[in-house]
Design an enzyme around this catalytic site. Sequence first.
Site, PDB file in Angstrom:
ATOM      1  N   ARG A  10       0.858  -1.181   0.000  1.00  0.00           N
ATOM      2  CA  ARG A  10       0.000   0.000   0.000  1.00  0.00           C
ATOM      3  C   ARG A  10       0.897   1.235   0.000  1.00  0.00           C
ATOM      4  O   ARG A  10       1.963   1.248   0.632  1.00  0.00           O
ATOM      5  CB  ARG A  10      -0.886   0.025   1.257  1.00  0.00           C
ATOM      6  CG  ARG A  10      -2.078  -0.931   1.204  1.00  0.00           C
ATOM      7  CD  ARG A  10      -3.129  -0.488   0.192  1.00  0.00           C
ATOM      8  NE  ARG A  10      -4.291  -1.344   0.131  1.00  0.00           N
ATOM      9  CZ  ARG A  10      -4.474  -2.330  -0.751  1.00  0.00           C
ATOM     10  NH1 ARG A  10      -3.539  -2.612  -1.633  1.00  0.00           N
ATOM     11  NH2 ARG A  10      -5.588  -3.037  -0.759  1.00  0.00           N
ATOM     12  N   GLU A  62      -4.615   7.292  -5.314  1.00  0.00           N
ATOM     13  CA  GLU A  62      -4.755   6.633  -6.622  1.00  0.00           C
ATOM     14  C   GLU A  62      -6.070   7.075  -7.245  1.00  0.00           C
ATOM     15  O   GLU A  62      -7.074   7.137  -6.527  1.00  0.00           O
ATOM     16  CB  GLU A  62      -4.726   5.113  -6.438  1.00  0.00           C
ATOM     17  CG  GLU A  62      -3.384   4.629  -5.912  1.00  0.00           C
ATOM     18  CD  GLU A  62      -3.339   3.126  -5.608  1.00  0.00           C
ATOM     19  OE1 GLU A  62      -4.257   2.402  -6.030  1.00  0.00           O
ATOM     20  OE2 GLU A  62      -2.402   2.697  -4.932  1.00  0.00           O
ATOM     21  N   HIS A  66      -1.476   0.137 -10.090  1.00  0.00           N
ATOM     22  CA  HIS A  66      -2.072  -0.842  -9.159  1.00  0.00           C
ATOM     23  C   HIS A  66      -2.567  -2.089  -9.914  1.00  0.00           C
ATOM     24  O   HIS A  66      -3.752  -2.432  -9.862  1.00  0.00           O
ATOM     25  CB  HIS A  66      -3.220  -0.182  -8.373  1.00  0.00           C
ATOM     26  CG  HIS A  66      -3.522  -0.861  -7.077  1.00  0.00           C
ATOM     27  ND1 HIS A  66      -3.815  -0.178  -5.920  1.00  0.00           N
ATOM     28  CD2 HIS A  66      -3.580  -2.176  -6.744  1.00  0.00           C
ATOM     29  CE1 HIS A  66      -4.046  -1.038  -4.939  1.00  0.00           C
ATOM     30  NE2 HIS A  66      -3.911  -2.266  -5.421  1.00  0.00           N
TER      31      HIS A  66
HETATM   32  C1  GLV Z   1      -5.384  -4.941  -4.156  1.00  0.00           C
HETATM   33  O1  GLV Z   1      -4.595  -4.090  -3.868  1.00  0.00           O
HETATM   34  C2  GLV Z   1      -5.920  -5.823  -3.196  1.00  0.00           C
HETATM   35  O2  GLV Z   1      -5.857  -5.526  -2.002  1.00  0.00           O
HETATM   36  O3  GLV Z   1      -6.416  -6.875  -3.584  1.00  0.00           O
END
Ligand code: GLV
Length: 316
Positions: free
Chosen positions: A231, A260, A279
């Site tokens: 994160r 984001e 991401h």
């Molecule tokens: C993506 O970041 C997730 O937590 O699956």
Amino acid sequence: MDREPKILIYSPNDTQVYADLLQAKGYTAVGSASTPEEAAERLAGTEVLLSWKFPLHLLSRPEASSVKWIQSMGAGVDDLVSLPHIPEQIVITRIVDQFGGSIAEYVFAYLLYLNQDISRIRIAQKEKKWEPFLPGFLAGKTMGVAGLGSIGKEIAKKARAFDMSVSGLSYSGKQAHLVDQHYGPDEWRAFVQELDYLVLTLPLTDETRHVINRELLLAMKSTACLVNVGRGKLVVEEDLIDVLHSGHLQAAVLDVFYEEPLLKENPLWTLPNVYVTPHISGPSIPLEVMRFFADNVKLYLKGEPLRGVVNRNSSY
Ligand code: GLV
């Protein structure tokens, strides 16, 4: 089916795919929503939420009083657990054991790209220049994996396959056996000092927020590389930007950010030694999410413990 819980699927995209998959498994009491307005309209009577980026403020409304279980479509649930108004009696589950493979491939794609200097090769080819050079190698280098859950485990396994030394730092210490050298949360400095690569797979919790700060980044080798697939808020983003500006660290490969989508004015976009990805390292694949969820629904209906239950104290 003796009893069918009313299920609401919420996601900004792919809701129809999820609904079709669930209906194909015989569930009929399935609703779906992809905007907060639709969710507000369809929430009443819902017992189970299968969701990604659910508008959480709705959970404090009376229409949400029937919700008993929230299954996240992802691995990280920091957004869900950080909010005080999700009543304690609602069970939260996250997907476990599904993202390690894709995230490990992402990590090694960038590590190999950097070592083989593929960008240099592409430029030379364009100019038709035959200029041999000695690439870097992963063998013999040291990888540090922070977070040894199912994702960190897969990365450590693949690092070994490349003949790397593998260190790990974890908060629980439960998976210490996966790595050559294990460090606890009080040992960050000792952990990062020897690394060529630091890969962050930690969940975002009160303990892990901002653990990677200027001091720690400067304690790393100046040739080291940071990879963040956990994160954004694990790292003090301003400190990282300053440290990269100063020429410390070879590169940063970042799939997650404070905010984001990453704002256009964020300097990370243009720093030459930063790789920005949107991401995508561990995508939620509808068929796999649905397999996990459908198995959990069966357990739920039998009153058995669910998989991936989030502990509200540890936040993962
Ligand atoms: C993506 O970041 C997730 O937590 O699956």
